[in-house]
Structure formats: structure tokens, C-alpha cells
Design a protein around this motif. Structure first.
Motif, PDB file in Angstrom:
ATOM      1  N   LEU A   1       1.361   8.868  -5.526  1.00  0.00           N
ATOM      2  CA  LEU A   1       0.074   9.531  -5.725  1.00  0.00           C
ATOM      3  C   LEU A   1      -0.012  10.933  -5.150  1.00  0.00           C
ATOM      4  CD1 LEU A   1      -2.108   6.363  -4.979  1.00  0.00           C
ATOM      5  CD2 LEU A   1      -1.314   7.210  -7.197  1.00  0.00           C
TER       6      LEU A   1
ATOM      7  N   GLU B   1      -7.293   4.151   2.840  1.00  0.00           N
ATOM      8  CA  GLU B   1      -7.745   3.646   1.546  1.00  0.00           C
ATOM      9  C   GLU B   1      -8.422   4.752   0.725  1.00  0.00           C
ATOM     10  OE1 GLU B   1     -10.121   0.172   2.158  1.00  0.00           O
ATOM     11  OE2 GLU B   1      -8.408  -1.039   2.836  1.00  0.00           O
TER      12      GLU B   1
ATOM     13  N   ILE C   1      -5.744   6.992  -0.766  1.00  0.00           N
ATOM     14  CA  ILE C   1      -5.020   6.331  -1.860  1.00  0.00           C
ATOM     15  C   ILE C   1      -5.852   6.398  -3.139  1.00  0.00           C
ATOM     16  CG2 ILE C   1      -4.213   4.086  -2.702  1.00  0.00           C
ATOM     17  CD1 ILE C   1      -3.288   3.490   0.166  1.00  0.00           C
TER      18      ILE C   1
ATOM     19  N   GLY D   1      -2.164   9.105   2.554  1.00  0.00           N
ATOM     20  CA  GLY D   1      -2.475   7.669   2.588  1.00  0.00           C
ATOM     21  C   GLY D   1      -1.364   6.863   3.238  1.00  0.00           C
ATOM     22  N   ILE D   2      -0.093   7.187   2.927  1.00  0.00           N
ATOM     23  CA  ILE D   2       1.031   6.466   3.538  1.00  0.00           C
ATOM     24  C   ILE D   2       1.001   6.622   5.052  1.00  0.00           C
ATOM     25  CG2 ILE D   2       3.533   6.428   3.824  1.00  0.00           C
ATOM     26  CD1 ILE D   2       3.840   7.216   0.929  1.00  0.00           C
TER      27      ILE D   2
ATOM     28  N   ILE E   1       2.412   1.968  -3.341  1.00  0.00           N
ATOM     29  CA  ILE E   1       1.381   2.501  -4.241  1.00  0.00           C
ATOM     30  C   ILE E   1       1.128   3.966  -3.917  1.00  0.00           C
ATOM     31  CG2 ILE E   1      -1.077   2.362  -4.822  1.00  0.00           C
ATOM     32  CD1 ILE E   1      -0.855  -0.700  -4.207  1.00  0.00           C
ATOM     33  N   ALA E   2       0.931   4.247  -2.633  1.00  0.00           N
ATOM     34  CA  ALA E   2       0.586   5.610  -2.208  1.00  0.00           C
ATOM     35  C   ALA E   2       1.706   6.601  -2.487  1.00  0.00           C
ATOM     36  CB  ALA E   2       0.239   5.608  -0.718  1.00  0.00           C
TER      37      ALA E   2
ATOM     38  N   TYR F   1       0.837  -1.205   0.000  1.00  0.00           N
ATOM     39  CA  TYR F   1       0.000   0.000   0.000  1.00  0.00           C
ATOM     40  C   TYR F   1       0.879   1.265   0.000  1.00  0.00           C
ATOM     41  CZ  TYR F   1      -4.323  -2.478   1.544  1.00  0.00           C
ATOM     42  OH  TYR F   1      -5.422  -3.284   1.661  1.00  0.00           O
ATOM     43  N   CYS F   2       1.948   1.203   0.822  1.00  0.00           N
ATOM     44  CA  CYS F   2       2.804   2.391   0.964  1.00  0.00           C
ATOM     45  C   CYS F   2       3.503   2.720  -0.347  1.00  0.00           C
ATOM     46  CB  CYS F   2       3.837   2.161   2.074  1.00  0.00           C
ATOM     47  SG  CYS F   2       3.096   2.003   3.716  1.00  0.00           S
TER      48      CYS F   2
ATOM     49  N   GLY G   1      -1.664  10.809  -1.695  1.00  0.00           N
ATOM     50  CA  GLY G   1      -0.953   9.554  -1.484  1.00  0.00           C
ATOM     51  C   GLY G   1      -0.106   9.610  -0.220  1.00  0.00           C
TER      52      GLY G   1
ATOM     53  N   VAL H   1      -5.970  -1.302  -7.605  1.00  0.00           N
ATOM     54  CA  VAL H   1      -5.899  -0.947  -6.181  1.00  0.00           C
ATOM     55  C   VAL H   1      -7.131  -1.464  -5.431  1.00  0.00           C
ATOM     56  CG1 VAL H   1      -5.934   0.992  -4.570  1.00  0.00           C
ATOM     57  CG2 VAL H   1      -4.370   1.009  -6.509  1.00  0.00           C
TER      58      VAL H   1
ATOM     59  N   GLN I   1      -1.949   4.853   6.553  1.00  0.00           N
ATOM     60  CA  GLN I   1      -1.743   3.414   6.413  1.00  0.00           C
ATOM     61  C   GLN I   1      -0.749   2.910   7.453  1.00  0.00           C
ATOM     62  OE1 GLN I   1      -3.066   0.965   4.967  1.00  0.00           O
ATOM     63  NE2 GLN I   1      -1.506  -0.615   5.205  1.00  0.00           N
TER      64      GLN I   1
END
Length: 475
Positions: A309, A383, A386, A316-317, A305-306, A302-303, A313, A404, A320
Motif C-alpha cells: 500500500l 489501522e 493501512i 502502517g507496517i 497487506i500494508a 497486517y504487515c 502502508g 481489510v 503495526q
């Protein structure tokens, strides 16, 4: 002001060995609860403060402490998880020392010193304002956790500890070389004095932290280390330590984000593939702790991916990290509770219907899996940001959005599939256990915090702080 709060758990590490286990546990818990209150205050007031420690010769630059919204958010998770796992350690490690035929009081003195040193080093790391200072605490955390696994782990613990040490030391060395190259380019490693991070330096730091996270490929050390570590150590390793790899990458990104912008697509794809691969691997595991370890690899995807962004993002990190820290700390402690109460039971094929025997642990596991799935816990914000980040940076890129969403769905599926395998279904005929309060109460404290963070006043406190903290900084 930051220094005083950071010194509290560090001092606790050196004085607690002089106390008996119960008192040492109490001191350790309070030592992390006090800075936890400070991190909440820092978020509530949007505090940003730099506190100089010492000037080092060029190209190292100034050692200083940086308290911004990112540090406070990561520090919040480190403090509350460390405080609750310290409480949990008392009954669990007493059980472990008796199992190993050790003198309980004597061994607890060594354990509590290493435990506090390990947790305190992670807290200092997130408030470090210089990459060498950060690296020092990265290595202290590695050394302390290595010794805890080596001395008190399960199975072939010495081999596992060595495997853990080698892989994470390689990660640290790659990052250190990257830091030193940055130092010669900028004549300083103080965050506020670095203007540019070159390609090779960025690549080495990134690869080092990919091992630390870990991503798909370098992840091979993690299931061994997290499964065979004594459970309180697993409850710090998986929820806190590995995510600090994302923290280091995030700090580098905040200074000079060009590398991530240039390689957004491969990093994004790598994050998705890591997450999906490890998510499916969870279904194949029959060892409770090993299953949770593979889940960590999936969640760390997830991290990555974020990271690709933009501002959303980054939010989101951070969320998360907090969500995973809460959820995974709870879940490793549920695994440890069953191990302690049922003589080392961790084989899921021998479980089933455990809710009948340990309902408080079962209910805590539900909250833990809710965090991993982003259901009615702080992870739902992670989520959301993200997905918002994808739309914000890639537009309505259907393949990216679907990939995602698949990642999120797999997390939910393996979470509730595992919950059913272990805690529901046909009971296996075990005796109902009497659960010591310190084996379940800390799980609920973390669980309650993870849920109340989706309601006022904590939800707007966290989200506004991150918004203000990132505003105007993220390109």
C-alpha cells in the motif's frame, strides 16, 4: 554514536552472568532503557546517520550501522519490550527453575546471558546497514532463542526447539541465498550500494521471511514454539522476532520495490487470507499461549497487506510492528503470570472470572487486547494508515476495503471474546493470588507507553518522524 548505544546491551550480555540474579536483572533493564532513550531522541530530531564499521572485500561491501527513522522506530519497540521483559524474567524464571529442580542462581547466569544476547542481536539487526551484517544477527537471535527453548521450555521442549530451529533456519538460508545473489549482481550488500535486486533473489528473500513472519502455510511451527517456550522468551519471540521478517522485507522494498509492485494483488490477498484464517483459528484454542500464537499469525497478515500500500502502508507496517510488540508482550506476560501463580494453569476451559483473583493481570490484559484491536492505543494509527494506503493506491476499491475491515473486526472479536472467557464470567473457585510487583508492573509500563503514543507529544513525534523519514524515499 549508534555504536556506543548498541554496545551497551551487548556488553551487558557478557557481564551480567557474573552478578547475582537481582543485580543482573537491574543491569539488563538499564542496558536496554539507555538505547530506548536514544531511539526516542533519534525520532524526535529526525536523525539520519550512517556509521562505518569495516570494509569487507567485494561482493560483501562495507559493514555500517544505519540509523534512520525506520531503524529508530523498530529499535524503540525492541528496547522497551526487552527492558520490561528482563524485569519480568526475575520472578518468572526463578519459578521455572524451582519447577525444574534447578539451582536457581546457577541457571539464572546462563539464562540472563542468552536472554541479553538474544535481545541485543535483534537491536543490532535493525541498525545493520549491510545484509550480511543483518543476517549474522538474525542467526545469533535464532541460536540464542533456540537454546532458551531447548533448556527451559515446556512440554517436549527439545523437539519443539528443534522444530523451531529447522523452520527458522530454512528461512534464514533462503534469505542468505537471495542476499548472495544480490551481492554478485551489485558487487556489494551495503544498503547504500545496491541498485537492483533480481527476481530470484527477491523471491528467495520474500519466501524466507514469509516463513519467519510467518504467513499461512509455513506458520505450523509458530504455535508450538511460542506456546512451549518459557514465557519471557515467548514475550520476545512473538512481539519482536517474527515481525523482523517484515522488517527485512521492508528494507529490501526500500531499495528496490519492483517485486511487490509486480505482485501486489497476490501478496495482498495472501495477507488477508492469512489474517482471517489465523483470526478464526484463535477462537478454537483452549491453551492461552497457543491462542496468542495464532493471534500473532493473524497480526502479521497486517504487515503483508500494508506492504502493498505504498508510503502509507509502510507507515502502517512500522506502527503495526510497534503496536503488536506492545500488545503481545503484555499478553504473553499475563499468560505467564497465571502460569506462575496457579501452578502451570494455561487451559482456558479451566479459567473464567480470573479478574476476581488477579485483577492487576486482568487489567493489563485489557490494555494488551486494546493494542491488538487498535482501540485507544498506538495500533489505531496503524489501522488508519493501512486503510489510507488502500484508498491512496487502489482508490475506493470496495472489496479491498471491506476485506481489510473484516480483518480488523475479527481481531477485535477474538480479543474481547478471549478477555471474557479468561477474566470474566463465573469464577472457578481459585484462591486470590498475591502478585509479585515484577510480574505485573512491567506490563503496565508497556501499556502506558502504548496509550500515551496516541497523545502529544509522542504521537506527533512518531508520525512526523516517519513522515519525514519516508518522504521522497518511497516511490
Amino acid at each position: 554514536m549508534i555504536l556506543e548505544f548498541l554496545l551497551i546491551p551487548l556488553i551487558a550480555a557478557f557481564i551480567t552472568p557474573f552478578f547475582r540474579p537481582k543485580a543482573a536483572t537491574g543491569i539488563s533493564t538499564v542496558a536496554f532503557l539507555i538505547p530506548f532513550g536514544f531511539t526516542l531522541y533519534g525520532l524526535a530530531t529526525n536523525m539520519v546517520v550512517e556509521e562505518k564499521l569495516i570494509d569487507i572485500v567485494k561482493p560483501i561491501g562495507t559493514f555500517y550501522l544505519l540509523g534512520d527513522q525506520i531503524a529508530f522506530a523498530f529499535g524503540l519497540a525492541v528496547c522497551i519490550v526487552s527492558a520490561m521483559v528482563a524485569l519480568y524474567s526475575l520472578p518468572y524464571m526463578v519459578h521455572r527453575f524451582e519447577e525444574m529442580n534447578y539451582d536457581v542462581e546457577q541457571e539464572f547466569r546462563k539464562y540472563i546471558f542468552l536472554y541479553n544476547l538474544y535481545a541485543a542481536s535483534m537491536l543490532w539487526l535493525v541498525f545493520s546497514g549491510n545484509f550480511i551484517l543483518l543476517y549474522i544477527f538474525l542467526e545469533v537471535s535464532l541460536l540464542a532463542s533456540f537454546l532458551l527453548i531447548y533448556m527451559y521450555g515446556y512440554g517436549n521442549r527439545r523437539w519443539v526447539a528443534t522444530l523451531y530451529f529447522i523452520w527458522t533456519h530454512i528461512a534464514g538460508m533462503l534469505a542468505l541465498i537471495g542476499f548472495l545473489m544480490t551481492a554478485f549482481d551489485n558487487q556489494s550488500l551495503a544498503f547504500n550500494e545496491i541498485a537492483r535486486i533480481g527476481f530470484v533473489a527477491w523471491l528467495l528473500i520474500f519466501l524466507g521471511m514469509i516463513i519467519k513472519l510467518p504467513g499461512l502455510g509455513p506458520h505450523i511451527w509458530l504455535p508450538w514454539a511460542h506456546a512451549e517456550a518459557p514465557t519471557p522468551v515467548s514475550a520476545l519471540l512473538s512481539p519482536l522476532t517474527v515481525g523482523l521478517g517484515a522488517y527485512v522485507i521492508l528494507r529490501v522494498y526500500m531499495i528496490d520495490p519492483w517485486f511487490v509492485k509486480e505482485y501486489t494483488v497476490p501478496i495482498f490477498i495472501y495477507g488477508v487470507v492469512s489474517s482471517i484464517y489465523a483470526g478464526f483459528a484463535v477462537f478454537k484454542q483452549n491453551d492461552y499461549k497457543r491462542l496468542l500464537a495464532y493471534s500473532t499469525v493473524s497480526q502479521m497478515g497486517y504487515c503483508l497487506i500494508a506492504l502493498c500500500l505504498g508510503t502509507y502502508g509502510i507507515m502502517g507496517i512500522i506502527i503495526q510492528y510497534i503496536s503488536h510488540a506492545f500488545g503481545k508482550a503484555i499478553l504473553f506476560m499475563t499468560a505467564g503470570g497465571i502460569i506462575a501463580l496457579y501452578h502451570g494453569l494455561r487451559d482456558i476451559t479451566k479459567m473464567g472470572g480470573m479478574h476476581e483473583y488477579v485483577p492487576t493481570i486482568s487489567n493489563a490484559a485489557l490494555i494488551g487486547f486494546m493494542n491488538l484491536s487498535g482501540v485507544l492505543a498506538v495500533g489505531m494509527f496503524g489501522e488508519f494508515f493501512i486503510l489510507k494506503g488502500i484508498v491512496d493506491t487502489m482508490g475506493f476499491n470496495i472489496p479491498a476495503i471491506i476485506s481489510v475491515i473484516v480483518v480488523f473486526i475479527i481481531s477485535g472479536l477474538y480479543s474481547f471474546y478471549t478477555l471474557r472467557r479468561i477474566y470474566y464470567g463465573t469464577p472457578r473457585g481459585y484462591e486470590k493470588a498475591r502478585v509479585p510487583r515484577l510480574l505485573d508492573m512491567p506490563l503496565y509500563v508497556i501499556g502506558v507507553i502504548s496509550v500515551i503514543f496516541i497523545f502529544p507529544p509522542l504521537a506527533p513525534l512518531l508520525l512526523n518522524a516517519l513522515k519525514v523519514g519516508l518522504g521522497g524515499v518511497v516511490p
